[in-house]
Design a protein around this motif. Structure first.
Motif, PDB file in Angstrom:
ATOM      1  N   LEU A 270       0.830  -1.197   0.000  1.00  0.00           N
ATOM      2  CA  LEU A 270       0.000   0.000   0.000  1.00  0.00           C
ATOM      3  C   LEU A 270       0.866   1.249   0.000  1.00  0.00           C
ATOM      4  N   THR A 271       0.454   2.212  -0.778  1.00  0.00           N
ATOM      5  CA  THR A 271       1.165   3.482  -0.835  1.00  0.00           C
ATOM      6  C   THR A 271       0.821   4.313   0.394  1.00  0.00           C
ATOM      7  N   PRO A 272       1.815   4.855   1.094  1.00  0.00           N
ATOM      8  CA  PRO A 272       1.495   5.698   2.255  1.00  0.00           C
ATOM      9  C   PRO A 272       0.767   6.965   1.838  1.00  0.00           C
ATOM     10  N   ILE A 273      -0.189   7.372   2.638  1.00  0.00           N
ATOM     11  CA  ILE A 273      -1.001   8.551   2.352  1.00  0.00           C
ATOM     12  C   ILE A 273      -0.722   9.598   3.415  1.00  0.00           C
ATOM     13  N   ARG A 274      -0.391  10.795   2.990  1.00  0.00           N
ATOM     14  CA  ARG A 274      -0.132  11.872   3.938  1.00  0.00           C
ATOM     15  C   ARG A 274      -1.438  12.410   4.503  1.00  0.00           C
ATOM     16  N   ALA A 275      -1.361  12.817   5.743  1.00  0.00           N
ATOM     17  CA  ALA A 275      -2.574  13.295   6.408  1.00  0.00           C
ATOM     18  C   ALA A 275      -3.119  14.552   5.738  1.00  0.00           C
ATOM     19  N   LYS A 276      -2.232  15.423   5.273  1.00  0.00           N
ATOM     20  CA  LYS A 276      -2.713  16.664   4.655  1.00  0.00           C
ATOM     21  C   LYS A 276      -3.406  16.382   3.323  1.00  0.00           C
ATOM     22  N   ASP A 277      -3.003  15.287   2.635  1.00  0.00           N
ATOM     23  CA  ASP A 277      -3.710  14.923   1.411  1.00  0.00           C
ATOM     24  C   ASP A 277      -5.126  14.458   1.717  1.00  0.00           C
ATOM     25  N   VAL A 278      -5.269  13.725   2.816  1.00  0.00           N
ATOM     26  CA  VAL A 278      -6.607  13.274   3.198  1.00  0.00           C
ATOM     27  C   VAL A 278      -7.476  14.466   3.592  1.00  0.00           C
ATOM     28  N   ARG A 279      -6.871  15.472   4.211  1.00  0.00           N
ATOM     29  CA  ARG A 279      -7.636  16.650   4.630  1.00  0.00           C
ATOM     30  C   ARG A 279      -8.091  17.491   3.446  1.00  0.00           C
TER      31      ARG A 279
END
Length: 654
Positions: A270-279
């Motif tokens: 799985l590719t790591p997802i940054r929290a700011k991208d989710v926001r």
């Protein structure tokens, strides 16, 4: 501190004590004469050594005992003890001082069995030598003499200056043999030792890394993910480390970064997802190259690094038979390609009465790795689209449309059925058709084609990926990749006898002489039908018309000519986007007068946008569960039958 003679003072004191002890011993012997008193006073007597050396001297001949009295003593520096002798007789203290005794034994004695820690021999310190203890203590001197033949030679009784050199050699040999006997007892405890095993070839040099090659091989990362650490650091600004990794590296437990990275299986999947991208990210809108886009380039490259998807397309005229084949593996999962495909699209003409049963059988054959993305029907025209379950999130809403080519629209045996959707940024259109039958009705079949491309209203809600290259009068121009398959009913313009003779001359797959008389090939070359479409090379026998359940062509009174009625053609907006991998038929399915025909393709996929209507993982869940349950039940029954056959085997006596 040294004396004028150059010897250490403590050595002189010890020698003096030995001489005095000898004189006292002779004075107590009242039977000695004056000559014996002079020898005792001037030259000194051999020092009294301990019981072990006395027992050793008992084994010597009488001549050697007589020569042990030395007239004069010349002080000499103590001999350098040999490590193997000290180690062999001091085994008890050596065990307490060093745990790795076995490796030291192999270092000191080449005849001993080699240790598994042989690589530590050079680095390990030498065993403690008791012969180097303070010579001021007579007991220490006795132990030194007892433990080393060299020390015996350095003592007054160890080397004879008389004319008995041969006797001295014999004494040395006996002492060496006695020492070897004691050494064998000390090391082996009375048990025999195996001889040293030497490798057939030189051993490879030991690497500096703690993790060996075997460990790194067992913990290696897949080749697809070797560069993922640098990619994630550069792209996401995230260092691929965890608390457990830092503890391992901090404690010095692991020094190989490859072995450490291999423990993080999550990062290789799985590719790591940054929290700011989710926001900040809205997955309903997005640009083509936006970071984190669901249909963007990153996701596409992660699932398809070469951006090619495998598609299985098949057509089969079932002749309306209720009976379905017992096994569909040879049809859907041919053994020629090593891997299954990413999509399975199956079109059926004159389908069986129970359409749901047919779809369950397809799901049962494909197994739990695939789900039914969509299915549609137009009368007895069926189409089913299966896709790998982890790819359903990258599909748009699925749309379908139908066209009836019969004059009486209520009779839906002839017509077309189309299903379309967008996968990532590439739009697909699948059409299955059943054209007018008859040897001479070529024009009617061309009319069926023209009506289909004009009346098939697709797409509906999903936007066109390239509207500038689309035409409102041809549905096939509004999609990137188009696959058209079905019973087109084009025949061979030749009599039955000629066709049979050609088939008998070429029993294998050389059918080039038959294709000269093929109606569809001729019409496509003229451009009157399937404009812009291509067809892979045909290397299989005609798929129509067979006797049901047999491999022979029509033997009825009609004697229909064998023909290539079932075909698969394709077209693309972009050159070389579609590569045909295989084009063949399935001769083992004999429940119809048609043989199934299938084709395998490699299709290039492009990244897309998130602002399209998404299917959001929608699939036929009920069908999935029924198919998997049936598959498990079938496997249990098969195993039970095998068990019953083994248990019910009877030996017949003739």
């Amino acid at each position: 501190m040294s004396t004028p003679n150059g010897f250490p003072q403590h050595s002189r004191v010890c020698l003096t004590r030995s001489m005095e002890g000898g004189a006292v011993q002779d004075l107590q012997a009242k039977k000695a004469g004056k000559a014996a008193k002079k020898e005792a006073g001037g030259d000194g007597a051999p020092p009294k050594i301990g019981t072990p050396i006395s027992e050793t001297l008992k084994l010597l001949p009488e001549e050697l005992k007589a020569n042990m009295k030395i007239k004069s003593i010349t002080p000499r520096p103590p001999g350098k003890p040999r490590l193997e002798r000290a180690a062999s007789l001091d085994e008890k203290s050596w065990r307490k001082w060093r745990r790795f005794r076995t490796s030291q034994e192999s270092l000191t004695d080449p005849n001993e069995t080699s240790s598994s820690n042989g690589s530590l021999q050079e680095a390990s310190p030498s065993p403690p030598s008791r012969g180097r203890a303070s010579p001021c203590d007579p007991c220490c001197q006795q132990e030194s003499l007892h433990s080393s033949p060299d020390a015996l030679e350095a003592s007054p009784g160890g080397k004879s200056r008389g004319g008995a050199s041969d006797l001295g050699k014999r004494a040395s040999e006996i002492s060496s043999a006695f020492g070897g006997l004691l050494r064998g007892k000390g090391f082996a405890g009375g048990k025999p030792r195996l001889s040293q095993i030497m490798p057939a070839r030189p051993l490879p040099p030991m690497e500096l890394n703690v993790a060996s090659h075997s460990l790194r091989t067992a913990n290696r990362i897949d080749s697809d993910c070797l560069d993922y650490r640098h990619y994630s650091q550069h792209k996401f600004g995230r260092v691929s480390s965890s608390l457990s990794d830092s503890r391992l590296q901090g404690n010095g437990t692991l020094c190989d970064s490859c072995s450490t990275d291999s423990m993080k299986s999550t990062f290789s999947v799985l590719t790591p997802i940054r929290a700011k991208d989710v926001r900040s990210r809205s997955y309903l809108e997005g640009s083509l190259l936006a970071s984190g886009a669901l249909m963007g380039a990153e996701e596409l490259s992660r699932y398809f690094p070469n951006r090619n998807v495998g598609i299985f397309v098949a057509t089969w005229n079932m002749q309306g038979q209720k009976e379905l084949p017992v096994n569909l593996d040879d049809f859907l999962l041919p053994t020629d390609p090593d891997f299954a495909q990413d999509m399975y699209v199956i079109g059926v003409q004159e389908g069986c009465p129970d359409r749901r049963e047919w779809e369950i059988r397809l799901q049962e054959t494909l197994g739990p790795h695939y789900v039914l993305l969509h299915s549609a029907a137009h009368g007895v025209l069926y189409m089913s689209v299966f896709i790998r379950r982890d790819l359903i999130w990258f599909c748009s809403e699925v749309e379908y449309a139908t066209v009836t080519t019969r004059i009486v629209s209520q009779i839906k045996t002839k017509g077309a059925l189309g299903i379309s959707f967008t996968f990532f940024g590439t739009s697909f259109l699948f059409i299955t058709s059943h054209f007018t039958s008859g040897d001479s009705k070529v024009n009617e079949r061309k009319l069926d084609y023209n009506k289909t491309i004009q009346a098939l209203t697709l797409p509906k809600n999903v936007p066109d990926t390239n509207p500038y290259r689309s035409s409102s009068s041809d549905v096939t121009t509004r999609f990137d990749e188009v696959f058209w398959f079905g019973d087109f009913n084009f025949r061979l313009n030749k009599d039955r006898e000629t066709v049979d003779s050609i088939l008998n001359q070429n029993p294998d797959t050389d059918v080039s002489k038959l294709l000269v008389y093929d109606q569809l090939t001729s019409e496509m070359s003229r451009g009157s039908i399937f404009k812009g479409f291509q067809e892979a090379d045909i290397n299989f026998r005609p798929s129509y018309k067979f006797d049901i359940g047999k491999d022979s062509y029509d033997t009825t009174s009609k004697q229909r000519t064998p023909s290539y009625t079932d075909r698969v053609v394709f077209r693309s907006r972009y050159k070389d986007d579609i590569q045909a991998v295989k084009y063949s038929s399935c001769p083992v399915i004999k429940t119809s007068d048609h043989r199934p025909v299938f084709a395998l393709f490699r299709v290039k996929v492009r990244p897309g946008r998130d602002n399209i209507p998404l299917a959001a993982g929608l699939f036929d869940r009920d069908l999935y569960l029924i198919g998997i349950r049936r598959r498990a039940t079938r496997e249990l029954l098969r195993r039970r039958e095998q068990k019953d056959q083994r248990s019910s085997s009877i030996c017949s006596i003739s």
